[in-house]
Design an enzyme around this catalytic site. Structure first.
Site, PDB file in Angstrom:
ATOM      1  N   GLU A  51       0.633  -1.348   0.084  1.00  0.00           N
ATOM      2  CA  GLU A  51      -0.366  -0.363  -0.038  1.00  0.00           C
ATOM      3  C   GLU A  51       0.825   1.485  -0.208  1.00  0.00           C
ATOM      4  O   GLU A  51       0.564   2.132  -0.598  1.00  0.00           O
ATOM      5  CB  GLU A  51      -0.722  -0.167   1.260  1.00  0.00           C
ATOM      6  N   PHE A 113     -11.770  -7.012  14.348  1.00  0.00           N
ATOM      7  CA  PHE A 113     -10.195  -7.388  13.260  1.00  0.00           C
ATOM      8  C   PHE A 113     -10.135  -6.359  12.018  1.00  0.00           C
ATOM      9  O   PHE A 113     -11.096  -6.247  11.448  1.00  0.00           O
ATOM     10  CB  PHE A 113     -10.864  -9.251  12.542  1.00  0.00           C
ATOM     11  N   GLN A 114      -8.480  -6.514  11.514  1.00  0.00           N
ATOM     12  CA  GLN A 114      -8.104  -5.475  11.131  1.00  0.00           C
ATOM     13  C   GLN A 114      -8.282  -3.446  10.930  1.00  0.00           C
ATOM     14  O   GLN A 114      -9.108  -2.678  10.359  1.00  0.00           O
ATOM     15  CB  GLN A 114      -8.161  -5.197   9.877  1.00  0.00           C
ATOM     16  N   LYS A 163     -16.972  -0.231   6.087  1.00  0.00           N
ATOM     17  CA  LYS A 163     -17.611  -1.633   5.662  1.00  0.00           C
ATOM     18  C   LYS A 163     -19.397  -1.344   5.923  1.00  0.00           C
ATOM     19  O   LYS A 163     -20.087  -1.614   3.786  1.00  0.00           O
ATOM     20  CB  LYS A 163     -17.556  -3.216   6.007  1.00  0.00           C
ATOM     21  N   MET A 479      24.183   8.774   1.411  1.00  0.00           N
ATOM     22  CA  MET A 479      24.410   9.851   2.169  1.00  0.00           C
ATOM     23  C   MET A 479      24.395   9.980   3.881  1.00  0.00           C
ATOM     24  O   MET A 479      25.250  10.498   4.480  1.00  0.00           O
ATOM     25  CB  MET A 479      23.047  10.269   2.181  1.00  0.00           C
TER      26      MET A 479
END
Ligand SMILES: Cc1ncc(C[n+]2csc(CCOP(=O)(O)OP(=O)(O)O)c2C)c(N)n1
Length: 581
Positions: A51, A113-114, A163, A479
């Site tokens: 993502e 959940f999630q 949802k 760097m």
């Protein structure tokens, strides 16, 4: 009007807003939206492999096309994985709308959940965010989210959709122009303020135009206006990292980038100017260096669409809240209406030419080892006629690209400036290639950074995107190593890129072509081979391991304390600088 599911409303609203591409990754909490996308077939969905990459790809798409980037991710880990790119877009003012799935409203707050508190987590890294609890509001929220993301100072907006809201039904009709209760970004400045800027420019003996990403965000017309403003005033122009391309690098009036790895002439001109006109730039710490010695004798004008940027770090004499393009249009018009002659800046330019004569970007050459700067110049030589889009990762290679790859036009330089996110370049290149199918898109990378989103090689393969990745492989997090050399007596703690993969074999495993370049004599041929291949190519270009990126203003130091390549060993440029000014 018939009722539709929240998911169908969302997709229809996106279509009404002209969205053509979404970067995303599915999961349980967004399945109704994925189903709606599948049925609608009107929007192209690009399946990334992480993502974070969806957000950077959306940034690359937005930065190269001027259109907002759109992201779709699931709840919980999908949303938290997107946070880095959302923050990146906030700091670099990139228009982006991120739609996140959320657990059903009845479960919010139950550690379901999630479940993650996406609105809470993204509160400080978005321009605005929403949790939509009613499907009847979803359509108007999406339209408002795009309005906020793309107007004023652009930025990321998150829309969190539970949802059950995706499944419940409501009516939707395309709303008219958005009228937000409190959000009304100012676009045009008062005439009197612009007149004052014009007066100050006409009277200045040592003016400089300090330009930034705000000019690019304002659209291609703004870059044209900047050229005109520079032409009629004769003022030198410098640019931030984010502004590169808004003024042609080949113009004799361009002093190059300013700031920590900026040119000697740009930083000295800022230091010695009597008038700084900042346009779409925000006086950030990489630009100002030590604040109490930043351009001590200049009057400062700051033109910025974001009111809160003005007087944030540096005391400003005249703040103008306006879009960069509109402000420059007014300045040019008023300057011409008053028939101001071009000011005599001859003496000022003589001093600037003295600083330029130092040739601060020169680098030691080597016939046995590829100098990274030389590799960038060779890449420029071979590609500039094709107006390539260049993305970068973060590190020395990014700064060498900014210094040595000349940009003539806006929207061709895509880099993570504010957040400095390693892993930005490859997904950004994928987003840019999708928005510009015929363009040559090259990610200039380091061997450490490229591994942060290496899985996106598969995305380019799946969508047949002919992206090129050009790795300057110094086997170090260069760097970090450079800072350790300069400030920690070369104690290279954890900055060696150990156990590197064979990038050629890795490329081949993902269906890319892989090329290794090991010797200066093979540089041009290797680049030509990369360009000749019409699919994706990764080049592993082995460069000098211990090369440093100069010039450099050490962190927290003044512009006059710049370290130049020429005196890498002997110390800073301070005395010579003082002698010159
Ligand atoms: C996500 C992230 N983690 C850590 C850093 C700190 N950091 C800045 S540059 C750099 C090294 C980059 O190495 P490489 O990609 O090989 O580029 P080079 O400097 O050698 O050109 C690191 C670790 C960062 N900018 N971003």
């Amino acid at each position: 009007m018939t009722e539709k599911s929240g998911a169908d409303i969302l997709v229809e609203a996106l279509c009404d807003l002209g969205v053509e591409v979404i970067f995303g990754y599915p999961g349980g909490a967004v399945l109704p939206i994925y189903d709606a996308l599948f049925r609608s077939k009107r929007i192209r969905h690009i399946l990334v492999r992480h993502e974070q990459a969806a957000t950077h790809a959306a940034e690359g798409y937005a930065r190269s096309t001027g259109r907002p980037g759109v992201v779709l991710v699931t709840s919980g880990p999908g949303a938290t994985n997107a946070v880095t790119g959302i923050t990146d877009a906030l700091l670099d003012s990139i228009p982006m709308v991120v739609i996140t799935g959320q657990v059903p409203t009845t479960l919010i707050g139950s550690d379901a959940f999630q479940e993650a508190d996406t609105v809470g987590i993204t509160r400080h890294c978005t321009k605005h965010n929403y949790l939509v609890k009613d499907p009847a509001l979803l359509g108007s929220v999406i339209h408002e989210a795009f309005h906020i993301a793309t107007s004023g100072r652009p930025g990321p907006v998150v829309v969190d959709v539970p949802k059950d809201v995706q499944v419940a039904t409501a009516k939707y009709s395309k709303p008219g122009p958005i009228q937000h209760k409190t959000y009304r970004p100012a676009v045009k400045a008062d005439r009197s303020e612009i007149e004052q800027v014009v007066d100050m420019l006409a009277a200045a003996e040592r003016p400089i135009l300090y330009t930034g990403g705000g000019i690019i965000n304002s659209g291609p017309g703004a870059s044209q206006l900047l050229r005109e403003l520079a032409r009629i005033t004769g003022a030198p122009v410098t640019s931030t990292l984010m502004g590169l391309g808004c003024f042609p690098a080949s113009s004799p009036q361009f002093l190059g980038m300013l700031g920590m790895h900026g040119t000697y002439e740009a930083n000295m001109a800022m230091n010695q100017a009597d008038l700084i006109v900042a346009i779409g730039a925000r006086f950030d710490d990489r630009v100002t260096g030590r604040l109490d010695s930043f351009s001590p004798n200049s009057r400062k004008v700051h033109i910025d669409v974001d009111r809160s940027s003005i007087n944030k770090t540096v005391r400003i004499d005249l703040g103008v809240v306006a879009d960069a393009g509109h402000a420059m249009e007014d300045m040019v018009r008023i300057w011409k209406a008053r028939q101001h002659p071009k000011p005599d800046t001859g003496e000022w330019w003589r001093r600037i030419e003295g600083w330029r004569a130092v040739q601060c970007l020169n680098f030691p050459n080597d016939n046995e080892v590829i100098m990274p700067q030389r590799a960038i110049r060779a890449l420029w030589e071979a590609t500039h006629a094709r107006d390539p889009i260049i993305t970068t990762e973060v590190g020395q290679h990014q700064m060498w690209a900014a210094q040595h790859f000349g940009f003539e036009k806006p929207n061709k330089w895509l880099t993570s400036g504010g957040l400095g996110t390693m892993g930005y370049g490859l997904p950004a290149a994928i987003g840019a290639q999708l928005g510009n199918p015929n363009a040559l898109v090259i990610d200039i990378a380091g061997e450490a950074s490229i591994q942060m989103n290496i899985q996106e090689l598969a995305t380019a393969t799946q969508y047949r995107l002919p992206v090129k990745v050009f790795i300057l492989n110094n086997e170090y997090m260069g760097m970090v190593r450079q800072w350790q050399e300069l400030t920690y007596e070369s104690r290279y703690a954890e900055s060696y890129s150990d156990s590197l993969p064979d990038f050629v074999k890795l490329s081949e495993a993902y269906g890319w072509k892989g090329i290794r370049i090991e010797h200066p004599d093979a540089l041009e041929a290797g680049i030509a081979e990369m360009l000749a291949h019409d699919g994706p190519v990764m080049v592993d270009c082995m460069v000098a391991k211990l090369a440093n990126c100069f010039p450099m203003i050490p962190s927290g130091a003044a512009h006059t304390d710049m370290i130049l390549q020429a005196n890498e060993v002997s110390g800073t440029m301070d005395d010579e600088a003082k002698a010159l000014v």
